[in-house]
Design an enzyme around this catalytic site. Structure first.
Site, short mmCIF file in Angstrom:
data_model
loop_
_atom_site.label_atom_id
_atom_site.label_comp_id
_atom_site.label_asym_id
_atom_site.label_seq_id
_atom_site.Cartn_x
_atom_site.Cartn_y
_atom_site.Cartn_z
N PRO A 7 36.31 -7.26 2.79
CA PRO A 7 36.80 -8.51 2.19
C PRO A 7 38.31 -8.64 2.31
O PRO A 7 39.06 -7.70 2.00
CB PRO A 7 36.37 -8.37 0.72
CG PRO A 7 35.25 -7.40 0.74
CD PRO A 7 35.55 -6.45 1.84
N GLU A 8 38.77 -9.79 2.78
CA GLU A 8 40.19 -10.07 2.89
C GLU A 8 40.54 -11.24 1.99
O GLU A 8 39.72 -11.65 1.16
CB GLU A 8 40.53 -10.34 4.36
CG GLU A 8 40.16 -9.16 5.26
CD GLU A 8 40.53 -9.36 6.73
OE1 GLU A 8 41.37 -10.23 7.02
OE2 GLU A 8 39.98 -8.64 7.59
N LYS A 55 44.71 -10.10 -2.10
CA LYS A 55 43.50 -9.29 -2.08
C LYS A 55 43.13 -8.80 -3.47
O LYS A 55 42.55 -7.71 -3.62
CB LYS A 55 43.70 -8.09 -1.14
CG LYS A 55 43.65 -8.45 0.33
CD LYS A 55 43.57 -7.19 1.18
CE LYS A 55 43.41 -7.52 2.64
NZ LYS A 55 43.24 -6.31 3.47
#
Length: 436
Positions: free
Chosen positions: A2-3, A54
């Protein structure tokens, strides 16, 4: 992994499914998670989410029903002020490699749900933080990490200023592909985003970061241009820092998760959006941190020495069914001797009938290609290998083995003839008496 776009999508998902939804009770943590307990309990509370780079911050907000007499008695037994309701609590999440949020029925709790928030309704549902690789982290009463820069999606102007004012930092001595993963300056950029940004600008990934970014300090537009033309020119010719903002926003507007194959439509849309990352025909190298960077063309002057880039190929059904072009090594001499000794019939001489045993092993249907004698395998491999590729040591070994086999056969034959001569002995003639 996940970014920035995925964490913003997760935040939007939480705010959407939790709108008007009330939660109750304790916050539960799984027994296997090494993250801290969340010491929050309330009869009724709401949940909201805020993203930044993030990170995602969950806010647990108690409602006014907490002033009821029942909860006041519980608070007094715990040594707390019975008139003070539970205070709001912030829990900051970092998703690691596989973190995500899901709202599911209580009977369908995912296997790797490591933090759970229960709704007040009946039947209950659970908002859970799912992380099957367990690299994700949460921090109770946490704040945004101070060593992370402004968000590339929500704080673009601050982000751009933070980069251009700190180009003397040693982080920009590294290749641009590595500098883009530094969250101190590029908060929200990850592996697939850096590949897409550099590919669309045709920037070699191992070009020095300072060399690439210094040119942006002196970029000025013609003051005679109208505002609409400036906006059009900027949209048609974005620089690297502008793409660090616009490409994550594109992924965010795709909707859904985009990176999760479990949702086929969302994954297909994201896959079609990619132009470089894991795309067939692109090259790849590992940077000094062990992360794979995908690119096209030359890697750049700071590419790792002694490492060859790999090209991703798409293999169809015909390619998968085709035999591999990699030649198998012939078995070792020790294995050949062992296999031939097991195949030899009981009571057979080891050297006298060696040729017959070789032919029998080759013609036997029970013995497949893997059980042929070493000599037959050598004959097959000799047809495949060219003389130039044969090692001199291998040729000498074969010659010695042929000579030894021939010598043992001759010795066995000579010994057989000698034994036969000793058994028969001299020939004597007997004359019958009647003939005298």
């Amino acid at each position: 992994m996940p970014e920035g776009p995925e964490l913003h999508l997760a935040s939007r998902y939480i705010n959407t499914v939790c709108a008007g939804l009330l939660f109750s009770g304790k916050v539960e943590k799984s027994a296997v998670s090494k993250n801290p307990e969340v010491p929050f309990e309330s009869r009724t509370y709401a949940i909201s989410a805020t993203p930044r780079g993030k990170e995602v911050k969950l806010t647990l907000l108690p409602v006014k029903e907490e002033e009821s007499l029942c909860l006041a008695e519980e608070s007094s037994t715990a040594g707390q002020d019975p008139d003070s309701p539970p205070q709001p609590m912030d829990v900051v999440f970092r998703f690691g490699m596989s973190g995500s949020f899901k709202l599911v029925p209580e009977t369908e709790l995912p296997k790797h749900a490591h933090l759970r928030f229960y709704t007040r309704e009946s039947p209950r549902r659970i908002l859970c933080f799912v992380d099957f690789r367990r690299f994700g982290r949460w921090e109770v009463q946490g704040t945004w990490q101070p060593d992370r820069g402004p968000c590339v999606m929500l704080e673009y102007e601050k982000f751009r200023e933070n980069v251009l004012k700190n180009l003397s930092d040693k982080a920009f001595d590294k290749p641009i592909c590595e500098a883009l993963l530094n969250q101190k300056f590029f908060n929200g950029i990850g592996n697939y985003l850096r590949a897409e940004i550099l590919y669309r600008l045709r920037i070699p990934p191992f070009e020095k970061a300072r060399t690439v970014l210094e040119a942006l300090q002196h970029r000025e537009q013609d003051p005679a241009l109208t505002l609409s033309k400036k906006v059009k020119l900027k949209r048609e010719n974005p620089d690297l820092l502008e793409l660090c903002h616009s490409l994550p926003m594109e992924v965010f507007h795709l909707g859904g998760k985009g990176y999760d194959p479990e949702s086929l439509d969302d994954f297909t849309a994201f896959q079609q959006w990619l132009r470089c990352y894991c795309v067939p025909g692109m090259r790849s190298l590992r940077d000094s941190n062990g992360r794979t960077i995908w690119f096209q063309g030359e890697p750049g002057p700071m590419a790792p020495k002694g490492k060859r880039s790999h090209k991703k190929h798409s293999r169809g059904k015909a390619d998968l069914d085709a035999p591999s072009s990699k030649e198998t090594k012939p078995p070792s001499k020790r294995r050949s001797k062992d296999s031939s000794s097991h195949e030899e019939p009981q009571g057979t001489k080891k050297h006298g009938r060696k040729k017959e045993l070789i032919q029998g092993a080759e013609n036997s249907p029970a013995n497949g290609p893997r059980k042929r004698h070493a000599r037959s395998r050598r004959k097959g491999s000799a047809c495949q290998d060219s003389p130039e590729t044969k090692a001199p040591a291998e040729r000498k070994t074969r010659s010695r083995r042929r000579a030894a086999a021939y010598k043992s056969t001759e010795v066995a034959a000579a010994g057989s003839r000698q034994r036969q001569a000793r058994t028969e002995g001299p020939v004597t003639t007997v004359i019958p008496p009647s003939s005298l």
